[in-house]
Scaffold this motif. Structure first.
Motif, PDB file in Angstrom:
ATOM      1  N   LEU A 219       0.870  -1.168   0.000  1.00  0.00           N
ATOM      2  CA  LEU A 219       0.000   0.000   0.000  1.00  0.00           C
ATOM      3  C   LEU A 219       0.912   1.225   0.000  1.00  0.00           C
ATOM      4  O   LEU A 219       2.011   1.171   0.566  1.00  0.00           O
ATOM      5  N   PRO A 220       0.503   2.333  -0.616  1.00  0.00           N
ATOM      6  CA  PRO A 220       1.377   3.511  -0.634  1.00  0.00           C
ATOM      7  C   PRO A 220       1.823   3.956   0.761  1.00  0.00           C
ATOM      8  O   PRO A 220       2.940   4.436   0.929  1.00  0.00           O
ATOM      9  N   GLU A 221       0.939   3.771   1.761  1.00  0.00           N
ATOM     10  CA  GLU A 221       1.303   4.159   3.117  1.00  0.00           C
ATOM     11  C   GLU A 221       2.212   3.123   3.794  1.00  0.00           C
ATOM     12  O   GLU A 221       2.850   3.424   4.803  1.00  0.00           O
ATOM     13  N   TYR A 222       2.255   1.918   3.243  1.00  0.00           N
ATOM     14  CA  TYR A 222       3.153   0.852   3.730  1.00  0.00           C
ATOM     15  C   TYR A 222       3.780   0.183   2.507  1.00  0.00           C
ATOM     16  O   TYR A 222       3.444  -0.942   2.151  1.00  0.00           O
ATOM     17  N   PRO A 223       4.721   0.870   1.842  1.00  0.00           N
ATOM     18  CA  PRO A 223       5.140   0.431   0.510  1.00  0.00           C
ATOM     19  C   PRO A 223       6.170  -0.699   0.520  1.00  0.00           C
ATOM     20  O   PRO A 223       6.957  -0.876   1.450  1.00  0.00           O
ATOM     21  N   LEU A 224       6.157  -1.445  -0.578  1.00  0.00           N
ATOM     22  CA  LEU A 224       7.286  -2.318  -0.879  1.00  0.00           C
ATOM     23  C   LEU A 224       8.514  -1.450  -1.128  1.00  0.00           C
ATOM     24  O   LEU A 224       8.403  -0.317  -1.612  1.00  0.00           O
ATOM     25  N   HIS A 225       9.694  -1.995  -0.823  1.00  0.00           N
ATOM     26  CA  HIS A 225      10.903  -1.196  -0.999  1.00  0.00           C
ATOM     27  C   HIS A 225      12.124  -2.100  -1.160  1.00  0.00           C
ATOM     28  O   HIS A 225      12.061  -3.305  -0.867  1.00  0.00           O
ATOM     29  N   VAL A 226      13.179  -1.518  -1.650  1.00  0.00           N
ATOM     30  CA  VAL A 226      14.482  -2.182  -1.711  1.00  0.00           C
ATOM     31  C   VAL A 226      15.482  -1.309  -0.966  1.00  0.00           C
ATOM     32  O   VAL A 226      15.306  -0.096  -0.839  1.00  0.00           O
ATOM     33  N   VAL A 227      16.528  -1.944  -0.460  1.00  0.00           N
ATOM     34  CA  VAL A 227      17.619  -1.226   0.191  1.00  0.00           C
ATOM     35  C   VAL A 227      18.891  -1.483  -0.605  1.00  0.00           C
ATOM     36  O   VAL A 227      19.289  -2.636  -0.809  1.00  0.00           O
ATOM     37  N   LEU A 228      19.491  -0.400  -1.099  1.00  0.00           N
ATOM     38  CA  LEU A 228      20.726  -0.484  -1.887  1.00  0.00           C
ATOM     39  C   LEU A 228      21.772   0.429  -1.258  1.00  0.00           C
ATOM     40  O   LEU A 228      21.536   1.631  -1.071  1.00  0.00           O
ATOM     41  N   GLY A 230      22.705   0.907   1.662  1.00  0.00           N
ATOM     42  CA  GLY A 230      22.270   1.625   2.846  1.00  0.00           C
ATOM     43  C   GLY A 230      21.161   2.630   2.626  1.00  0.00           C
ATOM     44  O   GLY A 230      20.753   3.322   3.565  1.00  0.00           O
ATOM     45  N   ARG A 231      20.646   2.716   1.399  1.00  0.00           N
ATOM     46  CA  ARG A 231      19.561   3.661   1.098  1.00  0.00           C
ATOM     47  C   ARG A 231      18.298   2.896   0.725  1.00  0.00           C
ATOM     48  O   ARG A 231      18.351   1.903   0.006  1.00  0.00           O
ATOM     49  N   LYS A 232      17.172   3.419   1.215  1.00  0.00           N
ATOM     50  CA  LYS A 232      15.887   2.774   0.993  1.00  0.00           C
ATOM     51  C   LYS A 232      15.158   3.438  -0.172  1.00  0.00           C
ATOM     52  O   LYS A 232      15.009   4.658  -0.209  1.00  0.00           O
ATOM     53  N   PHE A 233      14.682   2.621  -1.123  1.00  0.00           N
ATOM     54  CA  PHE A 233      13.940   3.107  -2.282  1.00  0.00           C
ATOM     55  C   PHE A 233      12.553   2.467  -2.244  1.00  0.00           C
ATOM     56  O   PHE A 233      12.420   1.243  -2.321  1.00  0.00           O
ATOM     57  N   ALA A 234      11.497   3.304  -2.116  1.00  0.00           N
ATOM     58  CA  ALA A 234      10.139   2.807  -1.937  1.00  0.00           C
ATOM     59  C   ALA A 234       9.345   2.910  -3.228  1.00  0.00           C
ATOM     60  O   ALA A 234       9.526   3.853  -4.028  1.00  0.00           O
ATOM     61  N   LEU A 235       8.462   1.948  -3.433  1.00  0.00           N
ATOM     62  CA  LEU A 235       7.580   1.937  -4.589  1.00  0.00           C
ATOM     63  C   LEU A 235       6.452   2.940  -4.374  1.00  0.00           C
ATOM     64  O   LEU A 235       5.817   2.975  -3.316  1.00  0.00           O
ATOM     65  N   LEU A 236       6.187   3.772  -5.380  1.00  0.00           N
ATOM     66  CA  LEU A 236       5.130   4.768  -5.294  1.00  0.00           C
ATOM     67  C   LEU A 236       3.835   4.240  -5.894  1.00  0.00           C
ATOM     68  O   LEU A 236       3.836   3.364  -6.754  1.00  0.00           O
ATOM     69  N   GLY A 237       2.708   4.795  -5.451  1.00  0.00           N
ATOM     70  CA  GLY A 237       1.430   4.520  -6.088  1.00  0.00           C
ATOM     71  C   GLY A 237       0.753   3.263  -5.570  1.00  0.00           C
ATOM     72  O   GLY A 237       1.290   2.497  -4.780  1.00  0.00           O
ATOM     73  N   GLU A 238      -0.478   3.053  -6.057  1.00  0.00           N
ATOM     74  CA  GLU A 238      -1.299   1.910  -5.661  1.00  0.00           C
ATOM     75  C   GLU A 238      -0.901   0.669  -6.432  1.00  0.00           C
ATOM     76  O   GLU A 238      -0.501   0.729  -7.588  1.00  0.00           O
ATOM     77  N   ALA A 239      -1.064  -0.474  -5.801  1.00  0.00           N
ATOM     78  CA  ALA A 239      -0.990  -1.743  -6.533  1.00  0.00           C
ATOM     79  C   ALA A 239      -2.343  -1.944  -7.229  1.00  0.00           C
ATOM     80  O   ALA A 239      -3.375  -1.523  -6.738  1.00  0.00           O
ATOM     81  N   TYR A 240      -2.310  -2.597  -8.365  1.00  0.00           N
ATOM     82  CA  TYR A 240      -3.577  -2.880  -9.040  1.00  0.00           C
ATOM     83  C   TYR A 240      -4.248  -4.065  -8.365  1.00  0.00           C
ATOM     84  O   TYR A 240      -3.609  -4.900  -7.743  1.00  0.00           O
ATOM     85  N   ASP A 241      -5.564  -4.155  -8.481  1.00  0.00           N
ATOM     86  CA  ASP A 241      -6.295  -5.346  -8.050  1.00  0.00           C
ATOM     87  C   ASP A 241      -6.311  -6.321  -9.216  1.00  0.00           C
ATOM     88  O   ASP A 241      -6.709  -5.981 -10.323  1.00  0.00           O
ATOM     89  N   ALA A 242      -5.875  -7.546  -8.950  1.00  0.00           N
ATOM     90  CA  ALA A 242      -5.823  -8.546 -10.021  1.00  0.00           C
ATOM     91  C   ALA A 242      -6.456  -9.840  -9.570  1.00  0.00           C
ATOM     92  O   ALA A 242      -6.551 -10.112  -8.391  1.00  0.00           O
TER      93      ALA A 242
END
Length: 242
Positions: A219-228, A230-242
């Motif tokens: 969820l945008p308020e609790y996003p998926l992210h990667v750490v590269l 030492g820096r965190k990169f978060a996914l923006l926007g809504e996930a689609y419903d599938a």
């Protein structure tokens, strides 16, 4: 009007300590229903994890404790303050105790979900089950749609159980527990750290696993992210419903 800092002045009805959540429509509706059902209600509002109980709560004694979407975890002394029963309304079925239960149900491609009313003990989502309700997870469901239905079912379950308690008291609870005798918790309760670990993506994640986590964990308020580096990169926007 519910007083958050001391007991209400209602007389005659069983005393209830109600733990709810700040900024929650279901909590406000539950308070109204408790008053309508004739209970003498004291309200404890929770706003987040780690919040301490107000001092006055430790002096409360009465017949029932009800917990609805509350962040508080009650110790044995607090549970024992309810002479009849302390009851939690869990936003998941017995198959999914603990935190992040909707996320893991979607990740595991469960075909149904639900909600559970149970007696409280000192373990999370472990006490005797009073009643469970379930609903199907539809092919087009995503995290938000299942979450919305969960909240509707949870409030319906609260009305059912509290209405039964108001009409039948301990006899209702004993009968309902007996009727739900085939229900049982499955496994240990999930913890928030397990969900947080799933929301951090490995840098070499494959496409199929990424889609599963996007569908169930983001969820945008609790996003998926990667750490590269030492820096965190978060996914923006809504996930689609599938």
């Amino acid at each position: 009007m519910i007083n958050k800092t001391q007991q209400n002045t209602h007389t005659g009805g069983p005393k209830v300590l109600f733990f709810g959540r700040d900024n929650c429509d279901g909590t406000q509706k539950a308070l109204q229903f408790l008053n309508y059902a004739g209970f003498d209600v004291s309200y404890v509002e929770s706003k987040g994890l780690g919040q301490g109980l107000p001092d006055w709560v430790r002096d409360w004694q009465g017949e029932y404790i009800f917990c609805f979407r509350s962040y508080f975890i009650l110790d044995q002394a607090m549970i024992d303050a309810a002479s009849v029963a302390a009851i939690n309304f869990h936003p998941g079925p017995p198959e999914y105790p603990g935190s992040g239960c909707i996320n893991f149900a979607l990740y595991e491609r469960a075909d149904q979900y639900g909600v559970t009313a149970h007696l409280i003990n000192t373990k999370v989502d472990n006490g005797t089950i009073i009643r469970a309700l379930r609903f199907p997870i539809l092919p087009k469901d995503g995290l938000r749609s299942v979450l919305a239905r969960t909240h509707l079912y949870l409030y319906h379950l609260l009305q059912e159980v509290i209405g039964g308690v108001a009409a039948g008291g301990e006899t209702y609870l004993a009968d309902q527990i007996k009727a739900s005798g085939d229900e049982a918790w499955c496994g240990e309760a999930r913890r928030m750290k397990e969900l947080s670990a799933m929301q951090q993506l490995p840098v070499d994640i494959d496409a199929e696993e990424f889609e599963r986590r996007l569908h169930s964990m983001h969820l945008p308020e609790y996003p998926l992210h990667v750490v590269l580096h030492g820096r965190k990169f978060a996914l923006l926007g809504e996930a689609y419903d599938a």
